[in-house]
Scaffold this motif. Structure first.
Motif, PDB file in Angstrom:
ATOM      1  N   SER A  37       4.891  -1.319   9.881  1.00 36.89           N
ATOM      2  CA  SER A  37       5.772  -0.206   9.538  1.00 36.89           C
ATOM      3  C   SER A  37       6.031   0.708  10.727  1.00 36.89           C
ATOM      4  CB  SER A  37       5.151   0.617   8.399  1.00 36.89           C
ATOM      5  OG  SER A  37       4.026   1.333   8.876  1.00 36.89           O
ATOM      6  N   GLY A  38       5.220   0.567  11.765  1.00 38.51           N
ATOM      7  CA  GLY A  38       5.329   1.473  12.900  1.00 38.51           C
ATOM      8  C   GLY A  38       4.535   2.744  12.728  1.00 38.51           C
ATOM      9  N   SER A  39       3.895   2.931  11.562  1.00 37.67           N
ATOM     10  CA  SER A  39       3.075   4.130  11.355  1.00 37.67           C
ATOM     11  C   SER A  39       1.799   4.090  12.177  1.00 37.67           C
ATOM     12  CB  SER A  39       2.739   4.298   9.868  1.00 37.67           C
ATOM     13  OG  SER A  39       1.973   3.207   9.399  1.00 37.67           O
ATOM     14  N   THR A  43       2.364   5.065 -10.575  1.00 42.53           N
ATOM     15  CA  THR A  43       1.251   4.351 -11.202  1.00 42.53           C
ATOM     16  C   THR A  43       0.077   4.150 -10.252  1.00 42.53           C
ATOM     17  OG1 THR A  43       2.422   2.295 -10.671  1.00 42.53           O
ATOM     18  CG2 THR A  43       2.601   3.118 -12.931  1.00 42.53           C
ATOM     19  N   SER A  44       0.338   4.094  -8.951  1.00 40.58           N
ATOM     20  CA  SER A  44      -0.753   3.906  -7.994  1.00 40.58           C
ATOM     21  C   SER A  44      -1.561   5.181  -7.771  1.00 40.58           C
ATOM     22  CB  SER A  44      -0.208   3.402  -6.643  1.00 40.58           C
ATOM     23  OG  SER A  44       0.566   4.412  -6.017  1.00 40.58           O
ATOM     24  N   ARG A  45      -1.122   6.273  -8.371  1.00 43.04           N
ATOM     25  CA  ARG A  45      -1.885   7.532  -8.322  1.00 43.04           C
ATOM     26  C   ARG A  45      -1.905   8.099  -9.746  1.00 43.04           C
ATOM     27  NH1 ARG A  45      -1.649   5.191  -4.093  1.00 43.04           N
ATOM     28  NH2 ARG A  45      -1.475   6.066  -1.987  1.00 43.04           N
ATOM     29  N   TRP A  46      -2.425   7.314 -10.688  1.00 44.89           N
ATOM     30  CA  TRP A  46      -2.354   7.702 -12.099  1.00 44.89           C
ATOM     31  C   TRP A  46      -3.025   9.050 -12.317  1.00 44.89           C
ATOM     32  CZ3 TRP A  46       0.431   5.106 -15.699  1.00 44.89           C
ATOM     33  CH2 TRP A  46       0.360   5.609 -17.014  1.00 44.89           C
ATOM     34  N   ASP A  47      -2.340   9.931 -13.038  1.00 45.60           N
ATOM     35  CA  ASP A  47      -2.830  11.296 -13.236  1.00 45.60           C
ATOM     36  C   ASP A  47      -3.545  11.404 -14.591  1.00 45.60           C
ATOM     37  OD1 ASP A  47      -3.337  13.969 -13.338  1.00 45.60           O
ATOM     38  OD2 ASP A  47      -1.277  14.610 -12.932  1.00 45.60           O
ATOM     39  N   TYR A  48      -4.833  11.042 -14.601  1.00 42.85           N
ATOM     40  CA  TYR A  48      -5.612  11.144 -15.838  1.00 42.85           C
ATOM     41  C   TYR A  48      -5.900  12.597 -16.206  1.00 42.85           C
ATOM     42  CZ  TYR A  48      -6.287   6.100 -15.964  1.00 42.85           C
ATOM     43  OH  TYR A  48      -6.080   4.741 -16.041  1.00 42.85           O
ATOM     44  N   THR A  53       7.276   1.650  -9.968  1.00 46.02           N
ATOM     45  CA  THR A  53       8.327   1.114  -9.103  1.00 46.02           C
ATOM     46  C   THR A  53       7.790   0.404  -7.872  1.00 46.02           C
ATOM     47  OG1 THR A  53       8.506   3.401  -8.289  1.00 46.02           O
ATOM     48  CG2 THR A  53      10.176   2.644  -9.840  1.00 46.02           C
ATOM     49  N   GLY A  54       6.485   0.155  -7.849  1.00 41.79           N
ATOM     50  CA  GLY A  54       5.946  -0.723  -6.827  1.00 41.79           C
ATOM     51  C   GLY A  54       5.777  -0.103  -5.464  1.00 41.79           C
ATOM     52  N   PHE A  55       5.812  -0.980  -4.463  1.00 46.13           N
ATOM     53  CA  PHE A  55       5.455  -0.610  -3.106  1.00 46.13           C
ATOM     54  C   PHE A  55       6.494  -1.126  -2.119  1.00 46.13           C
ATOM     55  CE2 PHE A  55       1.732  -1.008  -5.707  1.00 46.13           C
ATOM     56  CZ  PHE A  55       0.979   0.113  -5.397  1.00 46.13           C
ATOM     57  N   GLU A  56       6.468  -0.533  -0.951  1.00 51.88           N
ATOM     58  CA  GLU A  56       7.296  -1.036   0.135  1.00 51.88           C
ATOM     59  C   GLU A  56       6.615  -2.273   0.689  1.00 51.88           C
ATOM     60  OE1 GLU A  56       9.514   1.736   2.679  1.00 51.88           O
ATOM     61  OE2 GLU A  56       8.097   3.232   1.988  1.00 51.88           O
ATOM     62  N   VAL A  57       7.187  -3.430   0.420  1.00 54.18           N
ATOM     63  CA  VAL A  57       6.532  -4.691   0.740  1.00 54.18           C
ATOM     64  C   VAL A  57       6.543  -4.946   2.240  1.00 54.18           C
ATOM     65  CG1 VAL A  57       6.549  -7.185   0.351  1.00 54.18           C
ATOM     66  CG2 VAL A  57       7.190  -5.607  -1.492  1.00 54.18           C
ATOM     67  N   GLY A  58       5.357  -5.194   2.778  1.00 55.02           N
ATOM     68  CA  GLY A  58       5.241  -5.616   4.168  1.00 55.02           C
ATOM     69  C   GLY A  58       5.466  -4.539   5.206  1.00 55.02           C
ATOM     70  N   THR A  93       0.800  -1.222   0.000  1.00 56.27           N
ATOM     71  CA  THR A  93       0.000   0.000   0.000  1.00 56.27           C
ATOM     72  C   THR A  93       0.836   1.278   0.000  1.00 56.27           C
ATOM     73  OG1 THR A  93      -0.131  -0.012   2.423  1.00 56.27           O
ATOM     74  CG2 THR A  93      -1.886  -1.150   1.220  1.00 56.27           C
ATOM     75  N   GLU A  94       2.108   1.180   0.397  1.00 59.25           N
ATOM     76  CA  GLU A  94       2.949   2.367   0.477  1.00 59.25           C
ATOM     77  C   GLU A  94       3.793   2.490  -0.791  1.00 59.25           C
ATOM     78  OE1 GLU A  94       2.935   4.564   2.872  1.00 59.25           O
ATOM     79  OE2 GLU A  94       1.609   3.529   4.272  1.00 59.25           O
ATOM     80  N   PRO A  95       3.456   3.406  -1.714  1.00 62.24           N
ATOM     81  CA  PRO A  95       4.234   3.521  -2.942  1.00 62.24           C
ATOM     82  C   PRO A  95       5.673   3.942  -2.657  1.00 62.24           C
ATOM     83  CG  PRO A  95       2.694   5.357  -2.749  1.00 62.24           C
ATOM     84  CD  PRO A  95       2.352   4.388  -1.659  1.00 62.24           C
TER      85      PRO A  95
END
Length: 620
Positions: free
Chosen positions: A473-475, A242-247, A462-467, A222-224
């Protein structure tokens, strides 16, 4: 004695069968001119070309000056008053894990449920990811949960993202989950109240309320993340993830028609699962497309097609569960009478077990099994590389697109359009293996080595921070009994019972891959997890338990089970080209999954619920 002789005889037959198959595959490779030792050397060479000393730190989070990459471009933020009303069950996460858990709780008669999500609606990763060409890569009939309960059959074998997102919303309506959901809201703190046996919850919207049970299902992708390219902040063109595609910039929809790119030179950075789907659409609409590749993906045949209406009409009650069960058993190595899916995943089940847990025949010598697995892997990868040569017309481009690594070093991809896109005159592949990725960015372009590629727009696939989402994540700080922080209690490694609950953190349940089973269709795993968590909460309510909490001894016993059963694939991952499977080639961390796989794991949970569940029900 007779039984022992029979067992030895069976083992001999199995060993002979494995040796015979290995010899047959070896002979096939020899006929095709494949030198096994030479390929092994090539794999090592390709890995070494791409390993960077900075490992996973080559990426940066989409925070701070890059925080705009993580903002919601789809739903306008609306002001509201802080919520202070308590709730029986709080579910953090509105993706499929949270939705199925809430639906199962509804089935157990739980009415007081509140879902919380940072997005503007349900869908999880399918809410955020709306890029052109997005589809699921698992057959939609087994991937999309609760199809029968909602009363729908997907329109495509591999459904487009918008259909999947709409289905998530339909689940919310079907099970009446919208009524108390807090969208556009992030949990910022959970603290256990020992006097009242409840969790106090705080959010970034000023909410402050209590929940008897808390379920976290905030996902693992979930974290790009963005590449830490020198000069990235100086680029004056347009950029987005890509996870926030700017149409608003590109025009069009996920189906294409991006007229805003007609006079643009576009860079797509990344050739993983997302890039594979994006590239053909940008290639069709942009003036010119530069595809920046560090490591090529394996590209299998997708063979997507519309759902046959006659087949859909013939389905009988229970069809989805039967098909899901068939798929997960097939890819996990469990016996099935027939492969109902018959796709790229089920066809390669045997060579997936190097990374994905599952059933193996322990009566076969591990060295013999490993030899056969490697040969089958090499046979398949030889076919994959041959397909690249068949499809891509330019020999140099085809050579750069060939993947030289073991099949499960990266998540496999499937497409009938990606390789073909490189035959278009407006598409240029830029291979960055020898430069360790993109060298730098300037105000007007992307530089690889000594060559600058002028571009108007850079799209980061470039994907996401996995796991690292939520709790892990501590967030989302979690303070349990005595104020102990959850991550601090895991300082020497995760401590859970079955991956769901932790001593010192009563009535807190976590969905995800930690210390439980895994599968290529993780939504099915989430369904099994939701069933288990819902049953725990149902039992607590029925028995009048104050809270649900495992003992230290139970955690220790489960950790011992994980250590004893987990597949040791550190050596395999260390030999892979860098990626998120091996922390960019610089480290391996051991496997924390239940080795026998999801089918056996589900049986373990069912047996535990039948005979030992009362051990976690604290009534005094």
């Amino acid at each position: 004695m007779t039984d022992s002789i029979a067992t030895d005889s069976i083992a001999t037959v199995r060993r002979t069968a494995v040796q015979t198959e290995a010899d047959r595959v070896s002979a096939d490779l020899a006929r095709r001119g494949v030198d096994v030792d030479a390929v092994r050397a090539r794999y090592r060479q390709e890995r070494d070309r791409r390993v960077r000393p900075d490992g996973a730190t080559q990426y940066r989070r989409a925070t701070g000056s890059f925080g705009y990459y993580a903002k919601d471009p789809y739903t306008p933020r609306t002001d509201r008053e802080p919520v202070t009303t308590d709730v029986e069950v709080l579910v953090i996460g509105g993706g499929f894990g949270g939705l199925v858990t809430a639906a199962r709780l509804r089935g157990h008669g739980v009415e007081d449920i509140r879902i919380m999500d940072e997005a503007g609606d349900f869908g999880g990763t399918w809410y955020w990811n709306r890029y052109p060409g997005i589809h699921c890569d698992i057959e939609s009939y087994v991937y999309m949960p609760l199809l029968e309960e909602v009363g729908t059959v997907p329109r495509w074998r591999y459904a487009p993202g918008e259909e999947i997102r709409q289905h998530a919303m339909a689940i919310g309506r079907t099970f009446d989950l919208y009524r108390d959901t807090l969208f556009q809201t992030r949990a910022t703190g959970l603290r256990w109240d020992e006097d009242d046996d409840v969790w106090t919850v705080e959010t970034d919207r000023g909410d402050h309320f209590r929940a008897r049970f808390v379920v976290t299902s905030s996902g693992t992708l979930t974290e790009p993340k963005l590449p830490g390219i020198p000069g990235i902040e100086t680029f004056r063109g347009h950029t987005f993830h890509t996870s926030r595609w700017d149409y608003g910039y590109t025009g069009g929809t996920a189906e294409g028609g991006m007229t805003g790119l007609a006079d643009k030179r576009v860079a797509v950075v990344g050739t993983g699962a997302t890039g594979i789907q994006v590239v053909p659409f940008v290639a069709r609409d942009a003036e010119h497309l530069f595809v920046f590749q560090r490591t090529p993906s394996t590209i299998g045949v997708r063979d997507n097609r519309p759902t046959d209406p006659a087949w859909a009409a013939s389905l009988r009650p229970g069809w989805q569960r039967e098909r899901q069960e068939n798929f997960i058993r097939t890819v996990s190595g469990a016996p099935v009478d027939e492969d109902l899916t018959r796709d790229g995943w089920t066809a390669t089940a045997r060579i997936q077990r190097t990374m994905i847990t599952g059933t193996v025949d322990e009566r076969v010598d591990p060295a013999e099994r490993e030899r056969l697995d490697e040969l089958l892997d090499l046979q398949h990868m030889t076919d994959v590389r041959a397909r690249v040569d068949e499809v891509v017309e330019d020999p140099a481009t085809a050579a750069a697109l060939q993947p030289w690594y073991r099949y499960m070093c990266k998540r496999p991809a499937f497409s009938d359009r990606y390789l073909q896109a490189f035959n278009e005159p407006n598409v240029t592949l830029v291979d960055t293996a020898d430069t360790g990725g993109i060298t730098r960015m300037t105000e007007t372009g992307v530089v690889v080595g000594d060559t600058e590629y002028p571009v108007d727009c850079v799209v980061f696939a470039t994907g996401f921070e996995v796991g690292v989402s939520g709790v892990l994540s501590g967030s989302l700080p979690v303070h349990g009994r005595g104020g102990t922080m959850l991550l601090a209690s895991w300082a020497r490694g995760p401590r859970t019972l079955h991956g769901f609950t932790t001593h010192g953190f009563p009535n807190l349940f976590q969905l995800g891959p930690l210390q439980n089973a895994n599968s290529v269709n993780f939504v099915h795993v989430l369904q099994d997890q939701a069933d288990h968590i819902a049953e725990l909460i149902r039992s607590a309510r029925a028995t009048g338990a104050r809270y649900v909490e495992p003992t230290r001894d139970a955690e220790d016993a489960w950790a011992a089970t994980i250590r004893a059963t987990a597949i040791d694939n550190d050596a395999f991952r260390a030999g892979c080209t860098p990626g998120y499977y091996n922390r960019e080639g610089t480290a391996t961390t051991g496997n924390t999954s239940f080795g026998p796989g999801p089918v056996v794991f589900r049986d373990v949970l069912a047996d535990w619920r039948a005979h030992r569940m009362d051990e976690v029900m604290v009534t005094t």
